[in-house]
Design an enzyme around this catalytic site. Structure first.
Site, PDB file in Angstrom:
ATOM      1  N   ASP A  49      -3.840  -8.221 -34.299  1.00 29.54           N
ATOM      2  CA  ASP A  49      -3.035 -10.136 -34.532  1.00 29.54           C
ATOM      3  C   ASP A  49      -3.091 -10.306 -33.384  1.00 29.54           C
ATOM      4  O   ASP A  49      -2.110 -11.503 -33.421  1.00 29.54           O
ATOM      5  CB  ASP A  49      -2.818  -9.577 -35.804  1.00 29.54           C
ATOM      6  CG  ASP A  49      -0.997  -8.989 -35.529  1.00 29.54           C
ATOM      7  OD1 ASP A  49      -0.509  -8.321 -34.728  1.00 29.54           O
ATOM      8  OD2 ASP A  49      -0.063  -9.349 -36.348  1.00 29.54           O
TER       9      ASP A  49
ATOM     10  N   GLU B 247       8.716  -0.342 -32.674  1.00 29.44           N
ATOM     11  CA  GLU B 247       9.028  -1.521 -31.792  1.00 29.44           C
ATOM     12  C   GLU B 247      10.964  -0.608 -31.142  1.00 29.44           C
ATOM     13  O   GLU B 247      11.257  -0.186 -29.652  1.00 29.44           O
ATOM     14  CB  GLU B 247       8.790  -2.172 -31.507  1.00 29.44           C
ATOM     15  CG  GLU B 247       9.184  -3.686 -30.341  1.00 29.44           C
ATOM     16  CD  GLU B 247       9.364  -4.374 -30.265  1.00 29.44           C
ATOM     17  OE1 GLU B 247       7.557  -5.241 -30.163  1.00 29.44           O
ATOM     18  OE2 GLU B 247       9.691  -5.461 -31.194  1.00 29.44           O
TER      19      GLU B 247
END
Ligand code: GAL
Length: 330
Positions: free
Chosen positions: A194, A282
């Site tokens: 994205d 992450e």
């Protein structure tokens, strides 16, 4: 216009031309006098060493930090000569795998723009293979690719939770690096889909282990970083160097194999202990980079959020696009 004011105007233009010529000459002298020596890294006496890259001009940016405390460069516009880097990697026959996951509705919302923009800006002049991982291979847009560029579309299962789609990238990548990528490419980069490329994202970004500064955190103090703070998770971090963004990470295939395997091991251990790190893969990535320092750090130019403003961002190379969470995270 009187004679004296036209003389002043001519003199003014003359001074500007002289000043611009001096600046350009200084810039060229600096870069043409630089030696092209590859960055070396090694591990000795249980310590980690990185040697400063002589192809980079660390003093070119006085407004931002250009290297870490362990001497890895932080790459900003103005610090590198694009042609010099491209030439070095071209001669070294560097080849790059760009891995991107387009699972569920992420494919229809983002993949086409991501790939067409990569064709305009990502590692032009080098050999690039796109590895598109999707649950719908037949929906991947057919594209004409530039010279030395190819695409492999690979089927992956869609996990019911988006958190697992994101975390299990580590598993898929580790497996594909071993079975395929390592035989074709020296470097591997994994990107979120994205986002779109808006400017040069070139060979200056290549390194053994490459991490990205998160656009929302690089100016904030440590205590604001969203590390996993619960000691029950394998991603637990009390302190760190930076807050890195998992929107992209990369490196040599050897380092990327270590990284993806280590993150996956942490994720699986957490699953066994019924804990999930606050920012999923992450959080594990941040833990990994704390233990294994990246050898090259990309400034937020390399993944910028246009809602932010910062005078130090001279160019944007990749930008976030509007997140359609309601439609895509289903
Ligand atoms: C947000 C970003 C997330 C995650 C988070 C960390 O801005 O959209 O993907 O990186 O920051 O706090």
């Amino acid at each position: 216009m009187s004679r004296s004011s036209s003389l002043k105007a001519t003199l003014g233009i003359f001074y500007i031309i002289v000043a611009v010529t001096i600046i350009i000459t200084q810039y060229n002298i600096h870069f043409s006098s630089m030696e092209v020596t590859p960055v070396r890294t090694d591990h000795r006496d249980g310590r980690f060493y990185v040697y400063l890259d002589h192809t980079l001009n660390f003093g070119a940016r006085q407004d931002v930090p250009t290297h870490t405390s362990w001497d890895a460069p932080i790459i900003w516009e103005g610090m590198f000569d694009p042609d010099l880097h491209d030439q070095t990697h071209f001669e070294a026959n560097s080849s790059v795998a760009l891995a991107v996951f387009a699972v569920g509705r992420y494919l229809e919302f983002y993949l086409h723009n991501f790939l067409t923009s990569a064709e305009k800006h990502f590692m032009l002049g080098l050999s690039v293979t796109y590895y598109v991982f999707t649950d719908y291979p037949e929906k991947v847009p057919k594209m004409e690719l530039g010279p030395w560029r190819s695409m492999k579309v690979l089927q992956v299962e869609k996990h019911p939770r988006w958190q697992d789609v994101s975390m299990m990238r580590m598993k898929t990548l580790a497996e594909f690096i071993e079975s395929d990528i390592r035989h074709h490419c020296n470097y591997v980069f994994c990107f979120d889909v994205d986002q779109v490329f808006t400017g040069r994202f070139g060979s200056e970004a290549l390194g053994d282990s490459v991490a990205l500064l998160h656009a929302h955190f690089y100016t904030l103090p440590q205590h604001r970083f969203t590390y996993e703070r619960r000691p029950t998770s394998q991603a637990f971090l009390e302190t760190g160097d930076f807050y890195y963004h998992a929107a992209l990470f990369g490196g040599s295939w050897e380092n990327m194999k270590n990284l993806t395997e280590a993150c996956l091991a942490g994720i699986m251990e957490d699953k066994k202990n019924k804990v999930e790190a606050v920012w999923h893969d992450e959080s594990h990535l941040n833990k990994y980079y704390w233990l294994h320092k990246p050898t090259r750090v990309l400034s937020p130019e390399y993944c910028w959020d246009r809602r932010l403003y910062d005078i130090n961002i001279w160019v944007t190379r990749l930008v976030w696009v509007k997140k359609h969470y309601r439609q895509t995270r289903v």
